[in-house]
Design an enzyme around this catalytic site. Structure first.
Site, PDB file in Angstrom:
ATOM      1  N   GLN A  46      50.444  29.655  -9.076  1.00 53.93           N
ATOM      2  CA  GLN A  46      51.700  30.272  -9.536  1.00 53.93           C
ATOM      3  C   GLN A  46      52.879  29.308  -9.523  1.00 53.93           C
ATOM      4  O   GLN A  46      53.704  29.317 -10.432  1.00 53.93           O
ATOM      5  CB  GLN A  46      52.031  31.486  -8.655  1.00 53.93           C
ATOM      6  N   TYR A 161      53.093  52.384  -1.401  1.00 51.54           N
ATOM      7  CA  TYR A 161      52.507  51.612  -2.501  1.00 51.54           C
ATOM      8  C   TYR A 161      53.373  51.735  -3.760  1.00 51.54           C
ATOM      9  O   TYR A 161      53.460  50.819  -4.572  1.00 51.54           O
ATOM     10  CB  TYR A 161      51.060  52.047  -2.753  1.00 51.54           C
ATOM     11  N   LYS A 168      49.352  49.831 -11.264  1.00 48.26           N
ATOM     12  CA  LYS A 168      47.880  49.830 -11.229  1.00 48.26           C
ATOM     13  C   LYS A 168      47.321  50.935 -12.143  1.00 48.26           C
ATOM     14  O   LYS A 168      46.249  50.767 -12.744  1.00 48.26           O
ATOM     15  CB  LYS A 168      47.357  50.012  -9.804  1.00 48.26           C
ATOM     16  N   LEU A 200      48.121  37.904   1.449  1.00 54.28           N
ATOM     17  CA  LEU A 200      49.579  37.811   1.306  1.00 54.28           C
ATOM     18  C   LEU A 200      50.132  39.026   0.588  1.00 54.28           C
ATOM     19  O   LEU A 200      51.076  39.664   1.048  1.00 54.28           O
ATOM     20  CB  LEU A 200      49.929  36.572   0.473  1.00 54.28           C
TER      21      LEU A 200
HETATM   22  P1  NAD Z   1      47.163  37.265  -2.815  1.00 62.42           P
HETATM   23  O1  NAD Z   1      48.579  37.245  -2.353  1.00 62.42           O
HETATM   24  O2  NAD Z   1      46.221  36.319  -2.192  1.00 62.42           O
HETATM   25  O3  NAD Z   1      47.086  37.122  -4.401  1.00 62.42           O
HETATM   26  C1  NAD Z   1      48.108  37.566  -5.250  1.00 62.42           C
HETATM   27  C2  NAD Z   1      48.295  36.479  -6.282  1.00 62.42           C
HETATM   28  O4  NAD Z   1      49.230  36.881  -7.281  1.00 62.42           O
HETATM   29  C3  NAD Z   1      48.821  35.188  -5.661  1.00 62.42           C
HETATM   30  O5  NAD Z   1      47.933  34.136  -5.944  1.00 62.42           O
HETATM   31  C4  NAD Z   1      50.141  34.971  -6.367  1.00 62.42           C
HETATM   32  O6  NAD Z   1      50.426  33.598  -6.577  1.00 62.42           O
HETATM   33  C5  NAD Z   1      49.881  35.706  -7.680  1.00 62.42           C
HETATM   34  N1  NAD Z   1      51.127  36.016  -8.391  1.00 62.42           N
HETATM   35  C6  NAD Z   1      52.153  36.810  -8.024  1.00 62.42           C
HETATM   36  N2  NAD Z   1      53.132  36.766  -8.953  1.00 62.42           N
HETATM   37  C7  NAD Z   1      52.692  35.926  -9.934  1.00 62.42           C
HETATM   38  C8  NAD Z   1      53.248  35.441 -11.151  1.00 62.42           C
HETATM   39  N3  NAD Z   1      54.490  35.799 -11.557  1.00 62.42           N
HETATM   40  N4  NAD Z   1      52.521  34.597 -11.901  1.00 62.42           N
HETATM   41  C9  NAD Z   1      51.275  34.195 -11.508  1.00 62.42           C
HETATM   42  N5  NAD Z   1      50.713  34.593 -10.355  1.00 62.42           N
HETATM   43  C10 NAD Z   1      51.409  35.454  -9.579  1.00 62.42           C
HETATM   44  O7  NAD Z   1      46.686  38.781  -2.569  1.00 62.42           O
HETATM   45  P2  NAD Z   1      45.376  39.548  -3.036  1.00 62.42           P
HETATM   46  O8  NAD Z   1      45.325  40.758  -2.155  1.00 62.42           O
HETATM   47  O9  NAD Z   1      44.225  38.646  -3.118  1.00 62.42           O
HETATM   48  O10 NAD Z   1      45.799  40.066  -4.492  1.00 62.42           O
HETATM   49  C11 NAD Z   1      44.994  39.868  -5.639  1.00 62.42           C
HETATM   50  C12 NAD Z   1      44.912  41.160  -6.435  1.00 62.42           C
HETATM   51  O11 NAD Z   1      44.158  42.115  -5.688  1.00 62.42           O
HETATM   52  C13 NAD Z   1      46.254  41.816  -6.740  1.00 62.42           C
HETATM   53  O12 NAD Z   1      46.214  42.353  -8.051  1.00 62.42           O
HETATM   54  C14 NAD Z   1      46.308  42.944  -5.732  1.00 62.42           C
HETATM   55  O13 NAD Z   1      47.137  44.022  -6.146  1.00 62.42           O
HETATM   56  C15 NAD Z   1      44.850  43.341  -5.730  1.00 62.42           C
HETATM   57  N6  NAD Z   1      44.417  44.178  -4.602  1.00 62.42           N
HETATM   58  C16 NAD Z   1      44.642  43.788  -3.335  1.00 62.42           C
HETATM   59  C17 NAD Z   1      44.232  44.600  -2.287  1.00 62.42           C
HETATM   60  C18 NAD Z   1      44.501  44.196  -0.851  1.00 62.42           C
HETATM   61  O14 NAD Z   1      44.401  45.043   0.025  1.00 62.42           O
HETATM   62  N7  NAD Z   1      44.806  42.950  -0.564  1.00 62.42           N
HETATM   63  C19 NAD Z   1      43.568  45.799  -2.544  1.00 62.42           C
HETATM   64  C20 NAD Z   1      43.334  46.172  -3.871  1.00 62.42           C
HETATM   65  C21 NAD Z   1      43.756  45.351  -4.894  1.00 62.42           C
END
Ligand code: NAD
Length: 267
Positions: A46, A161, A168, A200
């Site tokens: 990012q 949320y 979502k 994160l």
């Molecule tokens: P993470 O923080 O590791 O990943 C989120 C990513 O989004 C990061 O790499 C960040 O750099 C990127 N990001 C944010 N804004 C951005 C932008 N403007 N341009 C490009 N990249 C951008 O957290 P994660 O939990 O691995 O999240 C990944 C996905 O999984 C997300 O869509 C999140 O909603 C989804 N998710 C997470 C969970 C959970 O409990 N962690 C559960 C269900 C779904």
């Protein structure tokens, strides 16, 4: 340390991984599993603060293709596909694991969401997937697969949320429309709906720890989901094993979404 290749399910397949921030990221855990099955990978980051970490992880996965991509920047999104056209020509899959909202709005009441954060959250967390699919599909081989990440807060209110749940919901609807559109080119589009994980992005949600503990204790398997759960399901949805699966929201939450009342002592 380099990831050892353990089987050849993804041998000869190439794909793009977005959304790696660190080694806890869901995207990284899917990438690791894909690499263990022999996939060739490219990564995005990012911003500069994340570059060295993503470069190190990419190197572990045998990749030196690491490209900047803030999805608010159209030029950077387009550049990814120019680079991949040059390096690979065509490719087979991509992972969209990107979400963002102002954390001040991921606590308290949804009705307090302001217009700017609503639009920004939908833009980054939902529209970016549609945008990437549009640029990716002409470069994807038949049988290709696109995968995004969602959460149960799309279809049931989950405390704090908030606007992310609305994003979502739109993302899940996009999965179905994109599956319909890209089906013509034999490209599949699916989402994993993951249970809470300590990442994160996950930590940005108000009372994240309580939510994590609650879901871990109130599901059929009576445990939190782990990185292997995510990696395995990602591999399935991105490989030919799921050849007949598209437009699907695939829950990886130890069954949490299926129950109205789950008593921990009863499991
Ligand atoms: P993470 O923080 O590791 O990943 C989120 C990513 O989004 C990061 O790499 C960040 O750099 C990127 N990001 C944010 N804004 C951005 C932008 N403007 N341009 C490009 N990249 C951008 O957290 P994660 O939990 O691995 O999240 C990944 C996905 O999984 C997300 O869509 C999140 O909603 C989804 N998710 C997470 C969970 C959970 O409990 N962690 C559960 C269900 C779904």
């Amino acid at each position: 340390m380099v990831i050892e290749i353990a089987d050849n399910l993804m041998q000869g397949k190439r794909g793009l991984i977005t959304g790696v921030a660190n080694d806890h990221s869901i995207a990284w855990n899917i990438a690791k599993r894909l690499r263990q099955s022999g996939a060739e990978l490219a990564f995005t980051y990012q911003n500069e603060a994340l570059l060295s970490r993503v470069e190190k992880l990419a190197a572990m996965a045998g990749s030196d293709i690491v490209m900047p991509c803030d999805v608010e920047n159209d030029d950077q999104i387009e550049n990814i596909f120019h680079v991949l056209a040059e390096k690979w020509g065509k490719f087979d899959f991509f992972v969209h694991a990107i979400a963002f909202s102002d954390r001040n709005e991921l606590i308290g009441k949804y009705c307090n969401t302001n217009r700017q954060n609503f639009l920004n959250t939908l833009n980054i967390s939902c529209y970016s997937f549609t945008h990437m699919c549009r640029l990716a599909y002409p470069m994807m081989n038949e049988g290709g697969s696109a995968l995004t990440l969602t959460y149960l807060g799309s279809s049931r209110p989950v405390p704090n949320y908030n606007v992310m749940g609305v994003a979502k919901a739109a993302l899940e609807a996009s999965v179905m429309y994109l599956a319909y559109d890209l089906g013509e080119y034999k490209i599949r589009v699916n989402a994993i709906s993951a249970g809470p994980m300590r990442t994160l992005a996950g930590a940005g949600i108000g009372n994240a720890r309580k939510l994590y503990n609650f879901q871990a204790q109130h599901n059929a398997l009576n445990r939190p989901i782990n990185t292997e759960d995510i990696g395995g399901s990602g591999l399935y949805l991105l490989s030919d094993l799921s050849g007949g699966v598209t437009g699907e929201i695939h829950f990886v939450d130890c069954g949490f979404n299926k129950f109205s009342v789950t008593l921990p002592e009863h499991i």
